[in-house]
Design an enzyme around this catalytic site. Structure first.
Site, PDB file in Angstrom:
ATOM      1  N   SER A 144       0.882  -1.190   0.000  1.00 39.36           N
ATOM      2  CA  SER A 144       0.000   0.000   0.000  1.00 39.36           C
ATOM      3  C   SER A 144       0.908   1.225   0.000  1.00 39.36           C
ATOM      4  O   SER A 144       2.102   1.106   0.336  1.00 39.36           O
ATOM      5  CB  SER A 144      -0.849  -0.011   1.282  1.00 39.36           C
ATOM      6  OG  SER A 144      -1.450   1.246   1.515  1.00 39.36           O
ATOM      7  N   TYR A 157      -1.917  -1.145  10.483  1.00 41.22           N
ATOM      8  CA  TYR A 157      -1.918  -1.280   9.020  1.00 41.22           C
ATOM      9  C   TYR A 157      -0.612  -0.726   8.448  1.00 41.22           C
ATOM     10  O   TYR A 157       0.051  -1.380   7.617  1.00 41.22           O
ATOM     11  CB  TYR A 157      -3.130  -0.526   8.457  1.00 41.22           C
ATOM     12  CG  TYR A 157      -3.400  -0.746   6.987  1.00 41.22           C
ATOM     13  CD1 TYR A 157      -4.150  -1.833   6.546  1.00 41.22           C
ATOM     14  CD2 TYR A 157      -2.931   0.155   6.031  1.00 41.22           C
ATOM     15  CE1 TYR A 157      -4.423  -2.016   5.187  1.00 41.22           C
ATOM     16  CE2 TYR A 157      -3.197  -0.021   4.675  1.00 41.22           C
ATOM     17  CZ  TYR A 157      -3.940  -1.113   4.261  1.00 41.22           C
ATOM     18  OH  TYR A 157      -4.214  -1.292   2.917  1.00 41.22           O
TER      19      TYR A 157
HETATM   20  P1  NAD Z   1     -11.280  -6.593   0.380  1.00 34.21           P
HETATM   21  O1  NAD Z   1     -11.800  -6.445   1.766  1.00 34.21           O
HETATM   22  O2  NAD Z   1     -12.221  -6.396  -0.749  1.00 34.21           O
HETATM   23  O3  NAD Z   1     -10.566  -8.009   0.197  1.00 34.21           O
HETATM   24  C1  NAD Z   1      -9.734  -8.548   1.193  1.00 34.21           C
HETATM   25  C2  NAD Z   1      -9.581 -10.031   0.989  1.00 34.21           C
HETATM   26  O4  NAD Z   1      -8.781 -10.572   2.064  1.00 34.21           O
HETATM   27  C3  NAD Z   1     -10.914 -10.785   1.019  1.00 34.21           C
HETATM   28  O5  NAD Z   1     -10.937 -11.764   0.009  1.00 34.21           O
HETATM   29  C4  NAD Z   1     -10.911 -11.461   2.387  1.00 34.21           C
HETATM   30  O6  NAD Z   1     -11.645 -12.685   2.427  1.00 34.21           O
HETATM   31  C5  NAD Z   1      -9.431 -11.719   2.586  1.00 34.21           C
HETATM   32  N1  NAD Z   1      -9.141 -11.893   4.001  1.00 34.21           N
HETATM   33  C6  NAD Z   1      -9.336 -10.998   5.001  1.00 34.21           C
HETATM   34  N2  NAD Z   1      -9.032 -11.557   6.182  1.00 34.21           N
HETATM   35  C7  NAD Z   1      -8.657 -12.837   5.933  1.00 34.21           C
HETATM   36  C8  NAD Z   1      -8.249 -13.923   6.747  1.00 34.21           C
HETATM   37  N3  NAD Z   1      -8.170 -13.816   8.086  1.00 34.21           N
HETATM   38  N4  NAD Z   1      -7.944 -15.090   6.162  1.00 34.21           N
HETATM   39  C9  NAD Z   1      -8.041 -15.225   4.813  1.00 34.21           C
HETATM   40  N5  NAD Z   1      -8.409 -14.243   3.989  1.00 34.21           N
HETATM   41  C10 NAD Z   1      -8.726 -13.051   4.550  1.00 34.21           C
HETATM   42  O7  NAD Z   1     -10.060  -5.541   0.303  1.00 34.21           O
HETATM   43  P2  NAD Z   1      -9.170  -5.015  -0.915  1.00 34.21           P
HETATM   44  O8  NAD Z   1      -9.290  -3.551  -0.941  1.00 34.21           O
HETATM   45  O9  NAD Z   1      -9.416  -5.790  -2.139  1.00 34.21           O
HETATM   46  O10 NAD Z   1      -7.715  -5.328  -0.338  1.00 34.21           O
HETATM   47  C11 NAD Z   1      -6.803  -6.211  -0.934  1.00 34.21           C
HETATM   48  C12 NAD Z   1      -5.384  -5.790  -0.555  1.00 34.21           C
HETATM   49  O11 NAD Z   1      -5.116  -4.497  -1.108  1.00 34.21           O
HETATM   50  C13 NAD Z   1      -5.158  -5.644   0.957  1.00 34.21           C
HETATM   51  O12 NAD Z   1      -3.886  -6.167   1.291  1.00 34.21           O
HETATM   52  C14 NAD Z   1      -5.208  -4.154   1.173  1.00 34.21           C
HETATM   53  O13 NAD Z   1      -4.483  -3.763   2.309  1.00 34.21           O
HETATM   54  C15 NAD Z   1      -4.573  -3.665  -0.109  1.00 34.21           C
HETATM   55  N6  NAD Z   1      -4.842  -2.276  -0.429  1.00 34.21           N
HETATM   56  C16 NAD Z   1      -6.126  -1.839  -0.634  1.00 34.21           C
HETATM   57  C17 NAD Z   1      -6.336  -0.499  -0.938  1.00 34.21           C
HETATM   58  C18 NAD Z   1      -7.730   0.049  -1.180  1.00 34.21           C
HETATM   59  O14 NAD Z   1      -7.860   1.294  -1.284  1.00 34.21           O
HETATM   60  N7  NAD Z   1      -8.755  -0.772  -1.318  1.00 34.21           N
HETATM   61  C19 NAD Z   1      -5.257   0.377  -1.039  1.00 34.21           C
HETATM   62  C20 NAD Z   1      -3.973  -0.104  -0.824  1.00 34.21           C
HETATM   63  C21 NAD Z   1      -3.779  -1.421  -0.531  1.00 34.21           C
END
Ligand code: NAD
Length: 268
Positions: A144, A157
């Site tokens: 991130s 985080y």
């Molecule tokens: P999301 O909530 O849509 O997806 C998260 C995924 O992680 C889901 O499939 C969930 O089932 C899985 N997960 C969560 N806890 C879990 C556990 N204990 N065991 C197994 N699986 C688990 O979120 P997203 O936005 O798609 O995030 C994906 C990645 O991108 C993350 O690492 C997040 O930190 C990163 N990210 C997101 C953003 C944003 O703005 N959305 C920005 C920067 C980084």
């Protein structure tokens, strides 16, 4: 360049929704075999599988294990490797909880470090040796902007994401001289997105939507105006396109990097 990915096996954690599913869908268009994974019920799994199959994936399997449990992760990886090699690993699963340090529940620290950092360590330590044996492997760690800079009220985080960027460098160095230009080598890189519209950031969007009396676009614009100069969110597919390119043979000498996709956030 991506024809060389046809038939490769790609394991993406947290890929039943959000960025992980976006990445899976982009890879599916190039005929890879997919291992989907995440927390979710049968309906979510069926809809994710249908989406990647429609996009052109080869063999698709899904697993629902909790990455906070390292023994469960060891069992899952053993099962996956018994079914054949994993060529590409995308560590993507992640959770968020916003609160200041003094207000942050201790169990949120444990959970965020376990999912966002320790699970990346587990999958890499278990899968990288097999990639080295084949002379080709790609690890993409979804970090991130918060792996590069801090923000208030995101202590666990930001700590976890900075940890991912550091761990990415160490893994890259340990496998840097594996394979050849011809085999493609083993590389480990981090992608550092700014805002991407998924359910992870929905609570943060909702606070702003409420501030603007339910006007979603005005709320999102307010959120982005603070830190992301482009004022545009990325889509999960766009993160997938970068991950896909990092998996090409042409990217064999790009390793240990942390690539921002943040509309200029970290350029400030
Ligand atoms: P999301 O909530 O849509 O997806 C998260 C995924 O992680 C889901 O499939 C969930 O089932 C899985 N997960 C969560 N806890 C879990 C556990 N204990 N065991 C197994 N699986 C688990 O979120 P997203 O936005 O798609 O995030 C994906 C990645 O991108 C993350 O690492 C997040 O930190 C990163 N990210 C997101 C953003 C944003 O703005 N959305 C920005 C920067 C980084």
């Amino acid at each position: 360049m991506t024809d060389s990915l046809r038939g490769k096996r790609v394991f993406i954690t947290g890929s039943l929704q959000g960025i992980g599913l976006g990445i899976a869908t982009v890879f599916a268009r190039h005929g890879v075999d997919l291992v989907l994974h995440g927390l979710g019920d049968a309906a979510l799994i069926a809809s994710a599988e249908a989406k990647v199959t429609r996009a052109g994936a080869g063999r698709v399997e899904s697993h629902n294990t909790d990455l906070r449990d390292s023994t469960a992760t060891e069992d899952l990886v053993a099962k996956l490797l018994a079914g054949g090699p994993i060529d590409i690993l995308v560590n993507n699963a992640g959770i968020q909880h916003t609160a200041t340090l003094s207000e942050m529940p201790r169990e949120k620290w444990n959970d965020i470090i376990a999912v966002n950092l320790s699970s990346y360590f587990d999958t890499m330590r278990l899968i990288l040796p097999q990639m080295a044996a084949s002379g080709f492997g790609r690890v993409i760690n979804i970090a991130s902007v918060h792996g590069l800079v801090g923000s208030a009220a995101k202590g666990p985080y930001v700590a976890a994401k900075h940890g991912v960027v550091g761990l990415t460098k160490v893994a890259a160095l340990e496998y840097a001289n594996v394979g050849s230009r011809d085999s493609g080598g083993v590389t480990v890189n981090a992608i550092c997105p700014g805002w991407v519209e998924t359910s992870l950031i929905e609570p943060q969007i909702q606070v702003r939507v409420d501030k603007f009396n339910g006007d979603r676009l005005a709320g999102i614009a307010d959120l982005l105006s603070e830190k992301e100069p482009s004022r545009r969110m990325s889509s999960p597919d766009e993160i997938g396109e970068l991950a896909l390119w990092l998996c090409s043979k042409a990217a064999h000498n790009i390793t240990g990097t942390a690539i921002p996709v943040d509309g200029g956030w970290t350029a400030q």
